[in-house]
Design a protein around this motif. Structure first.
Motif, PDB file in Angstrom:
ATOM      1  N   LYS A  53      -4.334  -8.962  -4.062  1.00 60.12           N
ATOM      2  CA  LYS A  53      -5.194  -7.891  -3.530  1.00 60.12           C
ATOM      3  C   LYS A  53      -5.091  -7.889  -2.015  1.00 60.12           C
ATOM      4  O   LYS A  53      -5.280  -8.902  -1.354  1.00 60.12           O
ATOM      5  CB  LYS A  53      -6.647  -8.109  -3.947  1.00 60.12           C
ATOM      6  N   ASP A  54      -4.745  -6.692  -1.471  1.00 57.40           N
ATOM      7  CA  ASP A  54      -4.609  -6.509  -0.037  1.00 57.40           C
ATOM      8  C   ASP A  54      -5.811  -5.699   0.455  1.00 57.40           C
ATOM      9  O   ASP A  54      -6.015  -4.558   0.037  1.00 57.40           O
ATOM     10  CB  ASP A  54      -3.299  -5.773   0.260  1.00 57.40           C
ATOM     11  N   ARG A  61       0.812  -1.214   0.000  1.00 59.49           N
ATOM     12  CA  ARG A  61       0.000   0.000   0.000  1.00 59.49           C
ATOM     13  C   ARG A  61       0.848   1.267   0.000  1.00 59.49           C
ATOM     14  O   ARG A  61       0.308   2.361   0.171  1.00 59.49           O
ATOM     15  CB  ARG A  61      -0.957  -0.007   1.197  1.00 59.49           C
ATOM     16  N   ILE A  62       2.152   1.147  -0.142  1.00 57.58           N
ATOM     17  CA  ILE A  62       2.976   2.335  -0.310  1.00 57.58           C
ATOM     18  C   ILE A  62       3.601   2.286  -1.702  1.00 57.58           C
ATOM     19  O   ILE A  62       3.987   1.223  -2.189  1.00 57.58           O
ATOM     20  CB  ILE A  62       4.065   2.444   0.777  1.00 57.58           C
ATOM     21  N   LYS A  63       3.679   3.432  -2.339  1.00 58.09           N
ATOM     22  CA  LYS A  63       4.105   3.452  -3.735  1.00 58.09           C
ATOM     23  C   LYS A  63       5.586   3.166  -3.892  1.00 58.09           C
ATOM     24  O   LYS A  63       6.038   2.785  -4.963  1.00 58.09           O
ATOM     25  CB  LYS A  63       3.757   4.799  -4.365  1.00 58.09           C
ATOM     26  N   SER A 120       1.434   7.522 -14.036  1.00 54.14           N
ATOM     27  CA  SER A 120       0.126   7.675 -14.685  1.00 54.14           C
ATOM     28  C   SER A 120      -0.499   6.337 -15.033  1.00 54.14           C
ATOM     29  O   SER A 120      -1.721   6.207 -15.087  1.00 54.14           O
ATOM     30  CB  SER A 120       0.278   8.527 -15.953  1.00 54.14           C
ATOM     31  N   LEU A 121       0.352   5.325 -15.248  1.00 60.41           N
ATOM     32  CA  LEU A 121      -0.147   3.995 -15.590  1.00 60.41           C
ATOM     33  C   LEU A 121      -0.057   3.027 -14.421  1.00 60.41           C
ATOM     34  O   LEU A 121      -0.451   1.858 -14.550  1.00 60.41           O
ATOM     35  CB  LEU A 121       0.642   3.428 -16.781  1.00 60.41           C
ATOM     36  N   HIS A 122       0.495   3.494 -13.292  1.00 55.92           N
ATOM     37  CA  HIS A 122       0.733   2.621 -12.128  1.00 55.92           C
ATOM     38  C   HIS A 122       1.558   1.401 -12.514  1.00 55.92           C
ATOM     39  O   HIS A 122       1.339   0.309 -11.995  1.00 55.92           O
ATOM     40  CB  HIS A 122      -0.598   2.170 -11.512  1.00 55.92           C
ATOM     41  N   ASP A 125      -3.083   2.627  -3.264  1.00 54.62           N
ATOM     42  CA  ASP A 125      -4.266   2.949  -2.460  1.00 54.62           C
ATOM     43  C   ASP A 125      -5.259   1.797  -2.437  1.00 54.62           C
ATOM     44  O   ASP A 125      -5.972   1.600  -1.444  1.00 54.62           O
ATOM     45  CB  ASP A 125      -4.939   4.216  -3.003  1.00 54.62           C
ATOM     46  N   ALA A 126      -5.294   1.029  -3.502  1.00 52.11           N
ATOM     47  CA  ALA A 126      -6.219  -0.099  -3.567  1.00 52.11           C
ATOM     48  C   ALA A 126      -5.587  -1.391  -3.082  1.00 52.11           C
ATOM     49  O   ALA A 126      -6.277  -2.405  -2.941  1.00 52.11           O
ATOM     50  CB  ALA A 126      -6.722  -0.282  -4.998  1.00 52.11           C
ATOM     51  N   GLY A 127      -4.283  -1.363  -2.823  1.00 51.78           N
ATOM     52  CA  GLY A 127      -3.595  -2.577  -2.405  1.00 51.78           C
ATOM     53  C   GLY A 127      -3.639  -3.667  -3.478  1.00 51.78           C
ATOM     54  O   GLY A 127      -3.780  -4.857  -3.154  1.00 51.78           O
TER      55      GLY A 127
END
Length: 915
Positions: A871-872, A116-118, A736-738, A795-797
């Motif tokens: 998925k977290d 959850r951290i970039k 922009s694309l993660h 943010d979505a994990g």
């Protein structure tokens, strides 16, 4: 007398001069670090601003460190421009560099390491030289059941078929991995390099040097895949327990309590010894951790585990505990081949109030079972069962000295004791056969086997391994700011085996069916005849750091190591250097390393040569077999350590969009372990058999005749050269694309050969005794490319990962020439063979069956694709699903054989819950 007095006077003058210069040298180096000031600060958690205790604050490349207290506060001597590193288990590592010394107290905010951290790192990363680091989130991204799965992220490795019923080990920077189609003519290259790869957990060696679960060590190759006789190959799967001489079995190490892994495939510091191929350093989780439950499943394998870290008091003492269970079968439709693993770990870490003493005491329990059945039932096939139980105790102590020339000390200790039981059973249905049972040189009446019986082989081993390492270090600075971290250390290794040894049904290897037959027989062998082996080493290391006014940085790690291994002394220099200029880092290294022979190589047990002189039977009346046994000298006490001279050059280029790392290397392995054919001259007995009607025949020895026999002995006779290029590229995240993109690639060419010629006995030839053949030589080339695409929304994990494996080259040419180059006559006089001799029928008759083995992709490239989704959830649940070979691609060679390096389609999933 005058000459003697002159020598003494000159020596005295030189000694005074040397002493004076040495005093000046030490004075300069013992100056305090110029311009060093005390930096104070506080470390807090970014999300809630709570202070973080137990955070290690260290100056990179110096060994200077401190820990934050319960209020998150710290102070450390710091010079502007140095790298300051903040690290603690479970937190994302932070790095600070102040060009100007900060005024007042600094504040450092750290984040909990999670998806959850970039900033989280999802792929393997190169460190200072050519070493590669894999951190916790990169570990959790893949579906790993053991350490062997995690290492697939390294250049040259690939996502392998999920099979946990076979021993897992790893070979770094070599093209001679396990054969892609079938067993090769020679396993020496893979064996030597797997044996020379060292594994360390929390700075303590995990050693397999005392493993002696092997039944035919006296007569076989040191690295034959069938040397243990406890493996089973069926169309429902294969079972291969942890073999002696092949290094640590990576299946025994689950990954749920691993914090990070560092792999050094290049030149390690002088601190690390008893290795020739590479070093894998594992660090486990310490400190306060939430309770985590996990379960994983993939075709044929599932595991469940639990881990928790408890903080005991405000100063940071903690206990970390984990348990794990894995079950794997070769074929989910049948349980004929299976593997089970039970493991439990307990780690107690403590810190004193002054933050000058840190200690970690660990206990590790492992039990695994390998079981396999080949055949329809117990009367038609082979059954094997190999059980292992072990307990390991480790202790790591870090001391920091204040107001002292010495800055600190490190003391690491490890003890591992286990019990191993291996069983092999097969049903024998044949006529009664004579077998040898003498334990000394003798001619005697041999007993007979029953016509039908279950044949059992057992090996009971109780290996004990002890490891300790201690070093002291200091940090010195010259007036022009050259920083030296000097360390002096000692290593000690001890290996022994207290097991019952090898035993089983008589006649296992020496039952014979016809007179005149000679066999290499085995007998029960008590491991009380095995003596312990100890290794001693002392090393000196100087890590040099210099930052120039133009911000260029020079880093040099130089060291010298002195080892005593199996009575042989070896001096090993080591050197790594890197120079950073603008966006480039130029680096290189070279050094020598050694690997001592294992207990199983040295103590093979006596070699029994059994000759059936006659077999006389009168049905229903008598059966008489006359057997001669000759006992050859036991063991290989003169085995030297194998050696590896490793060199590399590399460049790291920081581009605006990515960081590219290229490393070229050349590794020379020599004095490797293998076997050779030894000619033994025996006094074969001449017997006169006396028959008298229906009475049992008797015999008299009337003399002897010379008899020759070829016997395999282990020796230092294997060389190998690995030349290659390794690439690792990590692109900057496209916000922009993660999307994060990583690329890994490798090209390796391996040339290896035995140094001794091979002999083959000529069959019933009055002129020729043995044909002489060139030794096996192998030439292998391998090139692989891997692409990692990680779609990551912090943010979505959520992480969606696509991993691709591309097999560009995979070829192997093994030359086992069928044609002899010379021969020995009956007087053992050597004669060369000319081209004209090859038409001679006698020469043609010596042609050996084992010839050339060749495999190539024939210009084709194979591509495989693997999908993973993780998925977290904020509730603490993490779900991951996996699909290997998502397009179900099947690859075969031109002969219709399956390319086994190509992972077949498989599905899996992982569920974890963190409280």
């Amino acid at each position: 007398m005058f000459v003697f007095r002159t020598i003494i006077n000159n020596f005295a003058e030189n000694y005074k001069t040397l002493k004076r210069r040495l005093s000046i040298f030490l004075f300069l180096f013992s100056l305090a670090i110029i311009h060093a000031q005390t930096l104070t600060g506080v470390v807090v958690e970014q999300e809630n601003q709570k202070p973080l205790s137990g955070v290690k604050v260290s100056l990179e490349d110096t060994g200077i460190w401190t820990l934050t207290d319960k209020n998150g506060s710290f102070e450390i001597k710091y010079t502007a421009g140095e790298n300051l590193i903040f690290s603690r288990s479970g937190l994302f590592e932070d790095r600070k560099n102040f060009a100007v010394f900060p005024q007042g107290k600094i504040k450092v905010e750290m984040q909990i390491a999670s998806i959850r951290i970039k900033e989280v790192v999802l792929s393997a990363q190169k460190k200072k030289f050519s070493e590669i680091e894999i951190k916790e989130e990169a570990l959790q991204k893949i579906q790993s059941f053991s350490l062997g799965d995690v290492l697939q992220q390294l250049p040259g490795q690939y996502i392998e078929p999920s099979n946990n019923t076979e021993m897992k080990n790893i070979v770094l920077r070599s093209a001679n991995t396990q054969s892609p189609l079938s067993s090769t003519l020679d396993d020496n290259d893979f064996g030597n390099k797997a044996f020379g790869t060292q594994l360390m957990i929390n700075d303590v060696v995990v050693s397999n040097n005392a493993n002696m679960q092997n039944f035919n060590a006296a007569n076989g190759e040191p690295f034959s895949s069938n040397i243990g006789a406890f493996n089973v190959n069926t169309n429902k799967g294969n079972v291969t327990p942890g073999l002696a001489n092949y290094g640590a079995d990576l299946r025994q190490i689950p990954t749920d309590d691993i914090e990070k892994i560092e792999v050094i495939a290049g030149i390690p510091d002088a601190k690390y010894g008893d290795l020739t191929s590479g070093l894998i350093k594992v660090e486990t989780k310490t400190g306060k951790r939430p309770l985590q439950l996990l379960s994983s499943i993939i075709e044929g394998t599932y595991q469940i585990g639990m881990s928790k870290g408890f903080q005991l008091n405000e100063k940071g003492d903690a206990i970390n505990a984990s348990i794990n269970y894995m079950n794997s079968v070769g074929d989910p439709r049948a349980a004929d081949v299976k593997y089970e693993r039970y493991s439990a770990n307990l780690l107690y870490s403590t810190i004193n109030k002054n933050k000058t003493f840190r200690n970690k005491l660990g206990v590790n329990l492992v039990s695994d079972i390998n079981e396999g059945q080949a055949g329809e039932d117990e009367y038609h096939g082979i059954y094997v069962n190999a059980k292992n139980k072990s307990i390991g105790i480790t202790n790591n102590t870090q001391l920091k000295f204040t107001n002292s020339f010495l800055k600190g000390a490190n003391i690491n200790f490890g003890l591992n004791y286990g019990e191993q039981n291996s069983t092999r059973r097969n049903f024998v249905n044949s006529q009664a056969l004579p077998y040898a049972d003498a334990m000394t040189d003798d001619v005697y009446y041999a007993p007979y086997t029953p016509p039908q019986y279950f044949n059992y082989n057992y090996v009971n081993g109780k290996p004990l391994s002890i490891f300790t390492d201690a070093d002291v270090y200091t940090v010195l600075s010259t007036p022009n700011k050259w920083i030296h971290k000097l360390s002096l250390g000692l290593n000690y290794r001890y290996n022994d085996n207290f097991g019952k040894g090898r035993y089983g049904t008589l006649g296992t290897f020496s039952a014979t069916s016809s007179a005149g037959t000679t066999s290499s027989g085995n007998r029960d062998y008590d491991f009380e005849n095995v003596y312990s082996i100890a290794q001693y080493a002392v090393y000196l290391q100087d890590n040099i750091f210099k930052k120039f006014d133009n911000n260029n940085v020079l880093t040099v790690n130089s060291g010298l190591r002195f080892d005593v291994q199996n009575k042989y002394a070896v001096l090993s220099p080591r050197l790594n250097a890197s120079y950073k200029v603008e966006n480039f880092i130029f680096r290189g290294g070279t050094g020598l390393s050694t690997k001592a022979p294992s207990l199983n190589m040295i103590y093979t047990g006596p070699r029994y040569i059994d000759i059936l002189l006659g077999d006389y039977r009168l049905p229903g009346v008598y059966s008489v077999a006359i057997m001669q046994t000759v006992v050859a000298p036991a063991n290989n006490a003169d085995l030297k350590p194998s050696k590896s001279w490793r060199s590399e050059l590399g460049i790291d280029w920081r581009l605006p969009f990515a960081t590219l790392s290229l490393t070229g290397y050349k590794n020379l392995l020599f004095d490797g372990f293998t076997s050779y054919s030894n000619i033994i001259n025996l006094p074969k007995a001449k017997v006169e058999v006396i028959s008298n009607g229906t009475e049992q025949p008797t015999f008299e020895i009337t003399g002897t005749e010379n008899y020759r026999y070829l016997q395999n002995l282990q020796t230092n006779g294997y060389n190998s050269t690995d030349t290659g290029l390794e690439m690792l590229m990590n692109f900057k995240k496209i916000e922009s694309l993660h999307l994060s993109v990583g690329l890994k690639g490798s090209y390796t060419k391996t040339v290896s050969n035995k140094t001794g010629e091979q002999l083959t006995k000529a069959i019933e030839n009055p002129d020729i005794a043995y044909g002489i053949f060139e030794p096996y030589a192998s030439n292998a080339t391998m090139s692989r490319l891997g692409l990692m695409l990680d779609y990551h929304i912090p943010d979505a994990g959520l992480i969606i990962s696509l991993t691709t494996d591309h097999f560009l080259l995979d070829s192997r040419y093994t030359d086992g020439s069928k044609t002899p180059i010379a021969y020995f006559d009956q007087n053992l006089v050597r004669h060369s063979i000319t081209p004209a001799d090859l038409d001679n029928q006698i020469i043609k008759a010596m042609t050996r069956s084992a010839g050339t083995d060749y495999y190539d992709l024939d210009g084709r490239t194979f591509h495989n694709f693997h999908l993973r989704v993780s998925k977290d959830f904020l509730s603490g649940i993490r779900i991951s699903v996996y699909l290997n070979n998502m397009f179900n691609i099947k690859v075969y060679d031109q002969y219709g054989k399956r390319y086994t390096n190509f992972t077949p389609i498989s599905f899996g999933g992982n569920l974890s819950y963190q409280f």
